[in-house]
Enzyme design. Structure first.
Site, PDB file in Angstrom:
ATOM      1  N   SER A  91       0.840  -1.198   0.000  1.00 44.68           N
ATOM      2  CA  SER A  91       0.000   0.000   0.000  1.00 44.68           C
ATOM      3  C   SER A  91       0.873   1.246   0.000  1.00 44.68           C
ATOM      4  O   SER A  91       2.024   1.216   0.454  1.00 44.68           O
ATOM      5  CB  SER A  91      -0.893   0.012   1.245  1.00 44.68           C
ATOM      6  N   TYR A 116      -1.294   0.511  10.283  1.00 46.14           N
ATOM      7  CA  TYR A 116      -1.397   0.029   8.910  1.00 46.14           C
ATOM      8  C   TYR A 116      -0.137   0.353   8.112  1.00 46.14           C
ATOM      9  O   TYR A 116       0.428  -0.509   7.442  1.00 46.14           O
ATOM     10  CB  TYR A 116      -2.625   0.658   8.254  1.00 46.14           C
ATOM     11  N   LYS A 158       2.643  -2.271   6.453  1.00 42.46           N
ATOM     12  CA  LYS A 158       2.854  -2.310   5.014  1.00 42.46           C
ATOM     13  C   LYS A 158       4.316  -2.023   4.669  1.00 42.46           C
ATOM     14  O   LYS A 158       4.853  -2.584   3.706  1.00 42.46           O
ATOM     15  CB  LYS A 158       1.923  -1.318   4.307  1.00 42.46           C
ATOM     16  N   ILE A 177      -7.740   3.477  -4.206  1.00 42.61           N
ATOM     17  CA  ILE A 177      -8.333   2.806  -5.351  1.00 42.61           C
ATOM     18  C   ILE A 177      -9.823   2.566  -5.093  1.00 42.61           C
ATOM     19  O   ILE A 177     -10.210   2.176  -3.988  1.00 42.61           O
ATOM     20  CB  ILE A 177      -7.628   1.452  -5.616  1.00 42.61           C
TER      21      ILE A 177
END
Length: 259
Positions: A136, A150, A154, A183
């Site tokens: 990501s 997060y 990643k 996205i």
């Protein structure tokens, strides 16, 4: 460009929807034989029905956090489709905490990528291949608040790709990372407010979110022969989000020239 994927066997985990489904679809259009998995059977069977119209597909319900289940899935793929040529690790989870929580109650480690890489390597070590980990933009540009962990997790995924790329290089197995930005997956389409979308676009050079096919195409490229001299690389597909302090500069300049 011929990516050399005709009759190649490619695994795409987490392929029942979103980026994974789009990737599986494009791989089949390139002539590959594709194995997909998901933890949710209803979504998996819907994806299988759609994809089977395009080519050879094997689908299995798999919990990617369970090591032996992943290894068994890889064995089943070889039995059904043949030796694995490429493996796309698309399964992940966005670790978040509630609005009133100060700590994470259960930190989900990115072990699923490591298990997936190892399962792929077992099939590839005697013939080479490509492993693509889907990370990501958060691995480069982390957030604070509900998804504090997060980004660091990643970033660990990105480094895992480099490490495993080093370990597998002598066997002709390449390991690369694709880092999507914002996205419009089904989830983001349903949960993005107009205010949040305005903020996202304002911080992105292209001034818009991405579409799933725009991520799937670089992933498919990484699976094919066009990327045979790439390993340990991270390819960002973010529309240029979080790169400059004035991301709308070129748009403002264009408007001035119209006046």
């Amino acid at each position: 460009m011929d990516l050399g994927l005709k009759d190649k066997v490619v695994v795409v985990t987490g392929a029942s929807k979103g980026i994974g489904l789009a990737t599986a679809r494009l791989l089949l259009q390139e002539g590959a034989k594709v194995a997909i998995c998901s933890v949710t059977e209803s979504h998996l069977r819907e994806a299988e029905q759609e994809l089977s119209r395009l080519g050879a597909v094997y689908a299995e319900v798999v919990d990617m956090t369970q090591e032996q289940s992943v290894y068994a899935f890889a064995d089943h793929v070889v039995e059904k489709l043949g030796p694995i040529d490429s493996w796309v690790n698309n399964v992940g989870a966005q670790l978040t905490k509630g609005p009133d929580e100060e700590e994470y109650s259960d930190a989900l480690l990115e072990k699923i990528y490591g298990i997936g890489c190892q399962a792929a390597f077992r099939s590839m070590k005697h013939r080479g291949g490509s492993i693509v980990n889907i990370s990501s933009l958060g691995g480069r540009c982390p957030t604070t608040g509900a998804a504090t962990l997060y980004g660091p997790l990643k970033a660990a995924t990105n480094m895992l790709s480099v490490t495993m790329g080093g370990e597998y290089a002598a066997y002709g197995v390449r390991v690369n990372t694709v880092m999507p930005g914002y996205i419009m997956t089904e989830f983001n389409t349903d949960h993005t407010t107009d205010e949040n979308m305005k903020h996202i676009c304002a911080g992105t050079l292209l001034q818009r979110p991405g579409q799933v096919d725009e991520v799937a195409m670089p992933i498919v490229f990484m699976c094919g022969k066009g990327s045979t001299f790439m390993t340990g690389a991270s390819v960002e597909v973010s529309g240029g989000r979080g790169i400059t302090l004035n991301p709308d500069y070129s748009f403002r300049q264009r408007e001035k020239k119209k006046d």
